[in-house]
Design an enzyme around this catalytic site. Structure first.
Site, PDB file in Angstrom:
ATOM      1  N   ASP A  94      -6.720  -3.486   0.970  1.00 18.24           N
ATOM      2  CA  ASP A  94      -6.869  -2.297   0.133  1.00 18.24           C
ATOM      3  C   ASP A  94      -6.012  -2.285  -1.124  1.00 18.24           C
ATOM      4  O   ASP A  94      -5.676  -1.220  -1.642  1.00 18.24           O
ATOM      5  CB  ASP A  94      -6.549  -1.063   0.974  1.00 18.24           C
ATOM      6  CG  ASP A  94      -5.155  -1.147   1.611  1.00 18.24           C
ATOM      7  OD1 ASP A  94      -4.333  -1.943   1.128  1.00 18.24           O
ATOM      8  OD2 ASP A  94      -4.899  -0.407   2.582  1.00 18.24           O
ATOM      9  N   GLU A 116     -10.125  -7.613   6.845  1.00 20.77           N
ATOM     10  CA  GLU A 116      -9.606  -6.279   7.202  1.00 20.77           C
ATOM     11  C   GLU A 116     -10.437  -5.196   6.509  1.00 20.77           C
ATOM     12  O   GLU A 116      -9.940  -4.320   5.811  1.00 20.77           O
ATOM     13  CB  GLU A 116      -8.128  -6.114   6.845  1.00 20.77           C
ATOM     14  CG  GLU A 116      -7.460  -4.952   7.586  1.00 20.77           C
ATOM     15  CD  GLU A 116      -6.017  -4.722   7.145  1.00 20.77           C
ATOM     16  OE1 GLU A 116      -5.789  -4.102   6.095  1.00 20.77           O
ATOM     17  OE2 GLU A 116      -5.118  -5.164   7.877  1.00 20.77           O
ATOM     18  N   GLU A 130      -4.997   3.172  -2.174  1.00 21.64           N
ATOM     19  CA  GLU A 130      -5.554   2.225  -1.199  1.00 21.64           C
ATOM     20  C   GLU A 130      -6.929   2.642  -0.666  1.00 21.64           C
ATOM     21  O   GLU A 130      -7.813   1.809  -0.487  1.00 21.64           O
ATOM     22  CB  GLU A 130      -4.585   2.024  -0.028  1.00 21.64           C
ATOM     23  CG  GLU A 130      -3.304   1.270  -0.386  1.00 21.64           C
ATOM     24  CD  GLU A 130      -2.163   2.183  -0.788  1.00 21.64           C
ATOM     25  OE1 GLU A 130      -2.414   3.271  -1.364  1.00 21.64           O
ATOM     26  OE2 GLU A 130      -1.000   1.828  -0.538  1.00 21.64           O
ATOM     27  N   HIS A 212       7.163   2.677   2.240  1.00 19.88           N
ATOM     28  CA  HIS A 212       6.849   2.271   0.867  1.00 19.88           C
ATOM     29  C   HIS A 212       5.743   3.088   0.225  1.00 19.88           C
ATOM     30  O   HIS A 212       5.400   2.896  -0.929  1.00 19.88           O
ATOM     31  CB  HIS A 212       6.430   0.802   0.846  1.00 19.88           C
ATOM     32  CG  HIS A 212       5.124   0.545   1.530  1.00 19.88           C
ATOM     33  ND1 HIS A 212       3.928   0.607   0.870  1.00 19.88           N
ATOM     34  CD2 HIS A 212       4.816   0.279   2.813  1.00 19.88           C
ATOM     35  CE1 HIS A 212       2.944   0.359   1.711  1.00 19.88           C
ATOM     36  NE2 HIS A 212       3.456   0.160   2.907  1.00 19.88           N
ATOM     37  N   ARG A 214       3.283   5.564  -1.705  1.00 18.05           N
ATOM     38  CA  ARG A 214       3.368   6.497  -2.832  1.00 18.05           C
ATOM     39  C   ARG A 214       3.312   7.940  -2.360  1.00 18.05           C
ATOM     40  O   ARG A 214       3.961   8.813  -2.918  1.00 18.05           O
ATOM     41  CB  ARG A 214       2.175   6.286  -3.785  1.00 18.05           C
ATOM     42  CG  ARG A 214       2.388   5.176  -4.753  1.00 18.05           C
ATOM     43  CD  ARG A 214       1.082   4.795  -5.444  1.00 18.05           C
ATOM     44  NE  ARG A 214       1.266   3.479  -6.035  1.00 18.05           N
ATOM     45  CZ  ARG A 214       1.520   3.253  -7.321  1.00 18.05           C
ATOM     46  NH1 ARG A 214       1.565   4.238  -8.174  1.00 18.05           N
ATOM     47  NH2 ARG A 214       1.703   2.034  -7.769  1.00 18.05           N
ATOM     48  N   HIS A 244      12.621  -1.042   0.823  1.00 14.37           N
ATOM     49  CA  HIS A 244      11.617  -1.563  -0.128  1.00 14.37           C
ATOM     50  C   HIS A 244      12.206  -1.594  -1.544  1.00 14.37           C
ATOM     51  O   HIS A 244      13.035  -0.751  -1.887  1.00 14.37           O
ATOM     52  CB  HIS A 244      10.390  -0.638  -0.091  1.00 14.37           C
ATOM     53  CG  HIS A 244       9.133  -1.277  -0.586  1.00 14.37           C
ATOM     54  ND1 HIS A 244       8.777  -1.300  -1.914  1.00 14.37           N
ATOM     55  CD2 HIS A 244       8.146  -1.931   0.077  1.00 14.37           C
ATOM     56  CE1 HIS A 244       7.612  -1.932  -2.040  1.00 14.37           C
ATOM     57  NE2 HIS A 244       7.203  -2.328  -0.855  1.00 14.37           N
TER      58      HIS A 244
END
Ligand code: UDP
Length: 376
Positions: A94, A116, A130, A212, A214, A244
């Protein structure tokens, strides 16, 4: 058949590495192109899995917007696709890399295989970007390698033709099992693991933390840190947090948690070191997708700091709990596991058993043979 693997981030590299080696093992003509959307974290994985990219677009730039990144990927991958002329491009999951490479391949009439495929939240803001990247890639892909039955069903409901869907399990379990074998080999020694052994206290319950996304920048990370601070007051706990590199994460976490008792902040660790940390942990707190998939194999419970997950299987089977980002809820769940969790009985990982790459390559070989003999 000429195959080009394209990826850009750490998790994609981990999940494409076993597939790369399986393709090579079967003498398929395979090349690798990295966009290096994550530079340092990607390189750690390439080193460990012994992959030397044939093309490195090196597109990581500080504070790059998604539109600039997308435009850069499109223009650079065009040159690679035109030079290599692959029969099939394999992209993963993604990321912006996957979506843009798929689009570029489509423009050049090159077939796309999506590894995936089929994960969904059906909420275009969660996770952003994503969810749209994966839906977009599904619209373009010619072959969809899904990790689970739920992912297959998502694609069927969207009208994807059944014959183009191949359910394989997730290649991350292949990577995990390969790595466990390697680090448990008595002749293998890894400097980072040795260093971690030196700094981590014995006889404490390790709470392993990563994050991590957003959607958790700002308040989400602040609340998580506050919850960890209150848990760190317990003497029986060591909180280990590979932080991260994104400044939206790193700045907040170091400001709130640096130099606190029972909290160990470290830079992102290499994959073998992270697998070792997961093995040592009592529980894992994360917003990561890959870790939700890996943890059941290791029998480790996961608290997911999100309110939705495109990986419902782990929640349904009781391996993970969606705790969101409210400080008190995170803290209460950590404490409940520390005090009452007694282990999973015979855990079976819903995301795969370690044979996904083999299934993908078997499918491609059969397809190649059918094309050669003119069948189908
Ligand atoms: N991981 C790693 N080092 C770390 C943290 C995570 O190698 O310091 C691995 C982890 O085992 C998993 C992958 O990175 O396979 C997850 O990456 P991330 O959480 O960045 O992305 P996501 O899985 O959410 O796409």
């Amino acid at each position: 058949m000429q195959i080009l693997l394209c990826f850009g981030t750490r998790p994609e590299a981990i999940k494409m590495a076993p597939l790369y080696h399986e393709l090579k093992k079967n003498n398929l003509d395979v090349k690798v192109c990295v966009t290096a959307q994550h530079r340092e974290m990607l390189d750690q994985v390439l080193d460990f899995f012994d992959i030397v990219p044939d093309y490195d677009l090196n597109l990581m730039q500080h504070n790059q917007t998604l539109n600039i990144l997308s435009a850069n990927i499109l223009s650079k991958i065009d040159e690679v696709l035109t030079a290599v002329k692959p029969d099939l491009v394999l992209v993963h999951g993604d990321t912006t890399t996957s979506a843009m490479v798929a689009l570029a391949a489509f423009h050049l009439a090159i077939k796309v295989g999506h590894v995936e495929a089929g994960l969904r939240t059906y909420n275009k803001n969660a996770p952003f970007p994503e969810e749209i990247n994966r839906q977009f890639t599904s619209r373009i892909a010619d072959i969809h390698f899904t990790p689970t039955a739920a992912a297959t069903q998502n694609l069927l409901k969207e009208g994807i033709i059944e014959a183009t869907i191949v359910e394989t399990g997730n290649t991350v379990i292949d990577a995990l099992l390969w790595t466990i074998d390697k680090i448990e080999d008595e002749h293998y020694s890894h400097l980072e693991i040795e260093n971690l052994k030196k700094i981590l206290p014995a006889n404490k319950k390790i709470v392993l933390v990563t994050g991590h996304r957003r959607e958790n920048f700002g308040e989400g990370f602040i609340n998580l840190c506050d919850a960890l601070l209150s848990v760190s007051a317990r003497d029986d706990v060591a909180i280990v947090y590979p932080v991260h590199l994104n400044p939206n994460v790193k700045d907040v976490v170091y400001e709130k948690l640096a130099n606190k008792d029972n909290i160990y902040l470290v830079p992102p660790v290499s994959y073998p070191a992270f697998v070792w940390l997961m093995q040592q942990s009592y529980l894992i707190v994360t917003d990561s997708g890959g870790i939700q998939e890996e943890a059941p194999t290791l029998g480790k419970p996961v608290l997911v700091t999100r309110t939705v997950s495109e990986r419902p299987e782990g929640v349904i089977d009781g391996f993970s709990i969606l705790v969101g980002t409210e400080q008190q809820i995170i803290k209460d769940n950590i404490v409940a596991i520390l005090d009452y969790f007694a282990g999973f009985k015979n855990p079976i990982n819903p995301y795969g058993q370690g044979d996904a790459s083999h299934k993908i390559v078997t499918f491609l070989l059969n397809q190649n043979q059918n094309e050669d003999t003119g069948s189908c």
